[in-house]
Design a protein around this motif. Structure first.
Motif, PDB file in Angstrom:
ATOM      1  N   ARG A  79       0.818  -1.213   0.000  1.00 10.07           N
ATOM      2  CA  ARG A  79       0.000   0.000   0.000  1.00 10.07           C
ATOM      3  C   ARG A  79       0.852   1.263   0.000  1.00 10.07           C
ATOM      4  N   SER A  80       2.011   1.190   0.644  1.00  9.11           N
ATOM      5  CA  SER A  80       2.835   2.395   0.772  1.00  9.11           C
ATOM      6  C   SER A  80       3.836   2.543  -0.361  1.00  9.11           C
ATOM      7  N   GLY A  81       3.916   1.554  -1.267  1.00  9.47           N
ATOM      8  CA  GLY A  81       4.901   1.641  -2.339  1.00  9.47           C
ATOM      9  C   GLY A  81       6.309   1.526  -1.793  1.00  9.47           C
ATOM     10  N   LEU A  82       6.504   0.590  -0.892  1.00  6.61           N
ATOM     11  CA  LEU A  82       7.777   0.412  -0.198  1.00  6.61           C
ATOM     12  C   LEU A  82       8.962   0.355  -1.149  1.00  6.61           C
ATOM     13  N   GLY A  83       9.998   1.092  -0.830  1.00 10.63           N
ATOM     14  CA  GLY A  83      11.203   1.136  -1.646  1.00 10.63           C
ATOM     15  C   GLY A  83      12.231   0.106  -1.224  1.00 10.63           C
ATOM     16  N   TYR A  84      13.121  -0.209  -2.152  1.00 13.96           N
ATOM     17  CA  TYR A  84      14.197  -1.170  -1.895  1.00 13.96           C
ATOM     18  C   TYR A  84      15.317  -0.947  -2.898  1.00 13.96           C
ATOM     19  N   SER A  85      16.449  -1.539  -2.594  1.00 12.19           N
ATOM     20  CA  SER A  85      17.586  -1.590  -3.508  1.00 12.19           C
ATOM     21  C   SER A  85      18.252  -2.942  -3.287  1.00 12.19           C
ATOM     22  N   VAL A  86      18.392  -3.708  -4.354  1.00  8.75           N
ATOM     23  CA  VAL A  86      19.058  -5.005  -4.278  1.00  8.75           C
ATOM     24  C   VAL A  86      20.128  -5.017  -5.358  1.00  8.75           C
ATOM     25  N   ARG A  87      21.373  -5.267  -4.955  1.00  9.10           N
ATOM     26  CA  ARG A  87      22.467  -5.268  -5.928  1.00  9.10           C
ATOM     27  C   ARG A  87      23.633  -6.110  -5.435  1.00  9.10           C
ATOM     28  N   TYR A  88      24.425  -6.577  -6.381  1.00  8.51           N
ATOM     29  CA  TYR A  88      25.634  -7.309  -6.034  1.00  8.51           C
ATOM     30  C   TYR A  88      26.713  -6.323  -5.621  1.00  8.51           C
ATOM     31  N   VAL A  89      27.446  -6.673  -4.561  1.00  9.20           N
ATOM     32  CA  VAL A  89      28.558  -5.844  -4.079  1.00  9.20           C
ATOM     33  C   VAL A  89      29.761  -6.737  -3.806  1.00  9.20           C
ATOM     34  N   ARG A  99      31.881   0.234   8.656  1.00  7.32           N
ATOM     35  CA  ARG A  99      32.574  -1.021   8.990  1.00  7.32           C
ATOM     36  C   ARG A  99      32.202  -2.118   8.009  1.00  7.32           C
ATOM     37  N   PRO A 100      33.195  -2.891   7.527  1.00  3.69           N
ATOM     38  CA  PRO A 100      32.860  -4.025   6.663  1.00  3.69           C
ATOM     39  C   PRO A 100      32.187  -5.131   7.476  1.00  3.69           C
ATOM     40  N   ILE A 101      31.218  -5.784   6.864  1.00  2.00           N
ATOM     41  CA  ILE A 101      30.522  -6.908   7.489  1.00  2.00           C
ATOM     42  C   ILE A 101      30.823  -8.135   6.635  1.00  2.00           C
ATOM     43  N   PRO A 102      31.556  -9.106   7.166  1.00  2.00           N
ATOM     44  CA  PRO A 102      31.865 -10.293   6.366  1.00  2.00           C
ATOM     45  C   PRO A 102      30.613 -11.124   6.090  1.00  2.00           C
ATOM     46  N   VAL A 103      30.441 -11.504   4.816  1.00  2.00           N
ATOM     47  CA  VAL A 103      29.317 -12.336   4.390  1.00  2.00           C
ATOM     48  C   VAL A 103      29.903 -13.497   3.596  1.00  2.00           C
ATOM     49  N   GLY A 104      29.585 -14.734   4.003  1.00  2.00           N
ATOM     50  CA  GLY A 104      30.118 -15.911   3.327  1.00  2.00           C
ATOM     51  C   GLY A 104      29.452 -16.169   1.989  1.00  2.00           C
ATOM     52  N   GLY A 105      30.172 -16.870   1.108  1.00  2.00           N
ATOM     53  CA  GLY A 105      29.637 -17.239  -0.199  1.00  2.00           C
ATOM     54  C   GLY A 105      30.507 -16.721  -1.320  1.00  2.00           C
ATOM     55  N   GLY A 106      30.174 -17.116  -2.537  1.00  2.00           N
ATOM     56  CA  GLY A 106      30.927 -16.700  -3.710  1.00  2.00           C
ATOM     57  C   GLY A 106      30.490 -15.345  -4.245  1.00  2.00           C
ATOM     58  N   ALA A 107      29.335 -14.852  -3.814  1.00  2.00           N
ATOM     59  CA  ALA A 107      28.818 -13.541  -4.229  1.00  2.00           C
ATOM     60  C   ALA A 107      27.951 -12.993  -3.097  1.00  2.00           C
ATOM     61  N   VAL A 108      27.837 -11.672  -3.040  1.00  2.00           N
ATOM     62  CA  VAL A 108      27.067 -11.031  -1.971  1.00  2.00           C
ATOM     63  C   VAL A 108      26.027 -10.094  -2.572  1.00  2.00           C
TER      64      VAL A 108
END
Length: 192
Positions: A79-89, A99-108
């Motif tokens: 209803r509110s038109g919620l915003g987002y951003s999703v991208r590879y970094v 501060r960097p936050i470690p995230v496991g995997g081959g891509a984040v």
């Protein structure tokens, strides 16, 4: 009458002989095509601007035949038109401190939701995530694509989540009535 029946039977026999037999491999391929996974997703950033004061309340995941799914619950999102951003970094960084936050995997995947993880009026948390820690209640055991999750915190009305993947894969984002849905495909080809 007899001539019409004979002609019909003859035409049916000729038609049956004209159709080639379908080899087993082709029959299997036809079945696979019918159950193929959706394609056409990409890996470029997906962004939808618009913020809300409705707080984020939960993050959960699920496994599907073609993709792994992350669901971010935000009451009133549609209803509110919620915003987002999703991208590879290359790396996930905490807002505010940098501060960097470690995230496991081959891509984040960096997942930003334009909703706070706290009550706007009281400042009380609405989601129990702790910065740099895995998302509470999310167990990725047995997932084909998801490898790790990290809570990046909530800063100035935006909430940040890091999603570690097996590799850089296509994804899609959908906003539904009370949630944002992020699907990440198991592969690029659409095969199961």
């Amino acid at each position: 009458m007899r001539r019409i029946r004979t002609t019909s039977i003859t035409l049916a026999a000729v038609a049956a002989l004209a159709l080639p037999a379908l080899p087993a491999a082709t029959a299997s391929a036809a079945t696979t095509q019918a159950t193929a996974c959706p394609t056409g997703w990409g890996s470029l950033p997906e962004v939808r601007p618009t913020a809300t004061t409705e707080p984020l309340t939960n993050v959960r995941t699920g496994r599907h035949a073609c993709y792994d799914r992350m669901v971010i619950d935000v009451p009133g999102a549609g209803r509110s038109g919620l915003g987002y951003s999703v991208r590879y970094v290359e790396r996930l960084y905490q807002d505010g401190s940098g501060r960097p936050i470690p995230v496991g995997g081959g891509a984040v995947l960096e997942v930003r939701v334009a909703a706070p993880a706290y009550d706007h009026e009281t400042g009380e948390p609405t989601y129990p995530g702790r910065v740099s820690r895995p998302l509470p209640g999310v167990d990725l055991t047995g997932y084909r694509t998801f490898r790790d999750t990290r809570f990046g915190g909530s800063f100035e009305g935006e909430t940040l989540v890091g999603l570690g993947l097996r590799a850089r894969l296509p994804f899609r984002v959908q906003v539904l009535t009370d949630r944002i849905v992020l699907d990440v495909a198991h592969n690029w080809t659409g095969a199961r």
